[in-house]
Design a protein around this motif. Structure first.
Motif, short mmCIF file in Angstrom:
data_model
loop_
_atom_site.label_atom_id
_atom_site.label_comp_id
_atom_site.label_asym_id
_atom_site.label_seq_id
_atom_site.Cartn_x
_atom_site.Cartn_y
_atom_site.Cartn_z
N UNK A 57 0.84 -1.20 0.00
CA UNK A 57 0.00 0.00 0.00
C UNK A 57 0.87 1.25 0.00
N UNK A 58 0.28 2.33 -0.48
CA UNK A 58 0.99 3.61 -0.44
C UNK A 58 0.94 4.17 0.97
N UNK A 59 1.89 5.04 1.27
CA UNK A 59 1.92 5.72 2.56
C UNK A 59 0.62 6.50 2.76
N UNK A 60 0.20 7.22 1.73
CA UNK A 60 -0.99 8.07 1.83
C UNK A 60 -2.22 7.27 2.22
N UNK A 61 -2.36 6.08 1.64
CA UNK A 61 -3.51 5.23 1.97
C UNK A 61 -3.37 4.64 3.37
#
Length: 67
Positions: free
Chosen positions: A53-57
């Motif tokens: 997963x992305x950091x933002x998510x």
């Protein structure tokens, strides 16, 4: 608490101990960091990799969502 982090952990049926082992910290430290959000950059990167997963998510909070 980071709801997406919690959801991804549950989706993969991983315990707090398993995640802590993966990122190289104790279970109690991981649980504390989940509450406070005080992860290091290395820990954040490891969690993003574990959960694909992305950091933002992964670290999104209700505070970041617009109405």
């Amino acid at each position: 608490m980071f709801n997406n982090l919690q959801a991804e952990q549950a989706r993969r049926h991983m315990t707090n101990q398993q995640v802590a082992d993966e990122i190289g910290i104790s279970r109690t430290t991981y649980e504390s960091k989940k509450r406070t959000g005080c992860f290091t950059v290395r820990e954040c990167a490891a969690l993003c990799k574990i959960f694909s997963s992305s950091f933002e998510y992964l670290f999104d909070t209700d505070d970041n969502k617009s109405a």
